[in-house]
Design a protein around this motif. Structure first.
Motif, PDB file in Angstrom:
ATOM      1  N   LEU A  33      -9.571  28.779  31.053  1.00  0.00           N
ATOM      2  CA  LEU A  33      -8.818  29.965  31.443  1.00  0.00           C
ATOM      3  C   LEU A  33      -7.477  29.989  30.708  1.00  0.00           C
ATOM      4  CD1 LEU A  33     -10.887  29.597  33.810  1.00  0.00           C
ATOM      5  CD2 LEU A  33      -9.151  30.567  35.319  1.00  0.00           C
ATOM      6  N   ASN A  35      -4.014  32.010  31.121  1.00  0.00           N
ATOM      7  CA  ASN A  35      -3.302  32.890  32.065  1.00  0.00           C
ATOM      8  C   ASN A  35      -4.243  33.471  33.113  1.00  0.00           C
ATOM      9  OD1 ASN A  35      -0.847  32.462  30.743  1.00  0.00           O
ATOM     10  ND2 ASN A  35      -1.168  34.179  29.349  1.00  0.00           N
ATOM     11  N   LYS A  37      -7.425  34.087  32.888  1.00  0.00           N
ATOM     12  CA  LYS A  37      -8.547  34.830  32.349  1.00  0.00           C
ATOM     13  C   LYS A  37      -9.520  33.872  31.674  1.00  0.00           C
ATOM     14  CE  LYS A  37     -11.042  38.188  30.488  1.00  0.00           C
ATOM     15  NZ  LYS A  37     -11.965  39.016  31.279  1.00  0.00           N
ATOM     16  N   VAL A  39     -11.907  32.599  29.100  1.00  0.00           N
ATOM     17  CA  VAL A  39     -12.086  32.960  27.698  1.00  0.00           C
ATOM     18  C   VAL A  39     -13.281  32.257  27.065  1.00  0.00           C
ATOM     19  CG1 VAL A  39      -9.654  33.521  27.357  1.00  0.00           C
ATOM     20  CG2 VAL A  39     -10.447  31.183  26.938  1.00  0.00           C
ATOM     21  N   THR A 149      -7.513  40.225  23.534  1.00  0.00           N
ATOM     22  CA  THR A 149      -6.762  39.076  24.026  1.00  0.00           C
ATOM     23  C   THR A 149      -5.348  39.091  23.453  1.00  0.00           C
ATOM     24  OG1 THR A 149      -8.798  37.769  24.107  1.00  0.00           O
ATOM     25  CG2 THR A 149      -6.728  36.555  24.189  1.00  0.00           C
ATOM     26  N   ILE A 288     -12.211  47.591  28.419  1.00  0.00           N
ATOM     27  CA  ILE A 288     -12.245  46.479  29.373  1.00  0.00           C
ATOM     28  C   ILE A 288     -12.890  46.942  30.680  1.00  0.00           C
ATOM     29  CG2 ILE A 288     -10.824  44.939  30.789  1.00  0.00           C
ATOM     30  CD1 ILE A 288      -8.826  44.813  28.522  1.00  0.00           C
TER      31      ILE A 288
END
Length: 317
Positions: A33, A35, A37, A39, A149, A288
């Motif tokens: 992750l 922050n 999120k 990835v 990103t 998104i």
């Protein structure tokens, strides 16, 4: 509360501009992750993409000795490149030092690459590294970095692809992730149009939930028998690819989608992404959360080509 009780935090570090963590949900996937999120993860879909970004360009190159990987993530892409026996120099450009701690929690997948004596880690941005080095490489590839990103948009611009092309040795290959989720068809066309401007020869490979594009200024000629030999001769290569249904030359080549002609046709009306217009920087976030994967895969499939022109003719014995 449920998430806290059912999630193990394997690594957590606060960097200069990012919090990097590795978590494992009970009965679920392990993920990196940034922050908060996710990835990258150890899901089979993510594994196939990450392994392909590492193995594809090295398997297609005749003798890859010098390799540059941009971004560490789980380390699967980096680790995939490291197991190829011809590699003599392996350079990683990773802007956030704390990603190393997260990648160490994926050692069962990345061949303990961070302990590999061939590896040299440069803690800087990948594009900045290319701007400041005179070194050239046989292969340049990257751990998956989505265009929306934070800070990654300029790794998809014409200036970056030109820079990468100029840092390839003769016969060199660049590999680039082309995510087919949360990008519109126009966004995909933009990436392809921008990429193909700087490589005479290109290919697209379509895996489970992603696409991988490769570029070179030398023609691609695939020796199927030699490809089979390379896949099965090295346990690390065979184990990676077998895990994601790519463990033979026949299976591996089955993911080929299109070559130079198809890619140029697909991207013919795409917006070239530049440092000045930053088209993807503003366009990609609009997708998104949208379910566009099947649409994108269907559109790309219309440009499918026969791989036979790229195969070296079999020699009768």
């Amino acid at each position: 509360r449920d998430a806290v009780e059912n999630t193990d935090v394997l690594s957590y570090h606060e960097g200069v501009d990012s919090i990097i963590s590795s978590i494992k949900s009970k009965g679920g996937d392990q993920a990196v992750l940034v922050n908060g999120k996710a990835v990258a993860s150890d899901s089979l879909n993510d594994q196939q993409c990450q392994f392909t970004l590492g193995h594809l360009p090295l398997l297609l190159h005749k003798n890859p000795r010098k390799v540059l990987v941009v971004g560490l993530g789980t380390g699967m892409t980096l680790g995939a490149t490291a197991v190829h026996p011809s590699v003599e120099e392996l350079t990683l450009a990773e802007i956030e030092p704390n990603v190393v701690f997260a990648a160490k929690t994926f050692e069962r997948y990345n061949h303990h690459v961070l302990d590999n004596p061939k590896l040299k880690i440069i803690h800087t941005d990948g594009r900045n590294f290319l701007m400041t080095t005179r070194n050239k490489f046989d292969v340049i590839t990257a751990d998956p970095i989505h265009p929306w990103t934070q800070g990654s948009g300029y790794l998809y611009t014409t200036e970056y692809f030109k820079l990468a092309s100029e840092h390839l040795l003769p016969g060199g290959i660049m590999c680039q992730w082309l995510p087919i989720y949360e990008l519109s068809v126009d966004d995909l066309k933009s990436v392809v149009a921008t990429f193909t401007r700087h490589f005479k020869h290109t290919m697209t490979w379509l895996t489970f939930y992603d696409a991988e594009i490769i570029g070179s200024n030398s023609p691609f000629v695939i020796d199927e028998a030699e490809l089979q030999r390379k896949i099965v001769a090295v346990p690390g290569i065979f184990s990676d690819l077998s895990r994601v249904s790519m463990g033979s030359a026949t299976d591996f080549l089955g993911y080929f989608l299109t070559g130079t002609e198809g890619m140029r046709s697909f991207g013919s009306n795409g917006t070239v992404n530049t440092d000045d217009n930053l088209y993807l920087e503003f366009s990609s976030p609009l997708s998104i959360g949208k379910n566009v994967m099947m649409t994108n895969a269907s559109v790309l499939a219309k440009y499918r080509e026969n791989i036979l022109p790229y195969l070296q003719p079999a020699v009768e014995r």
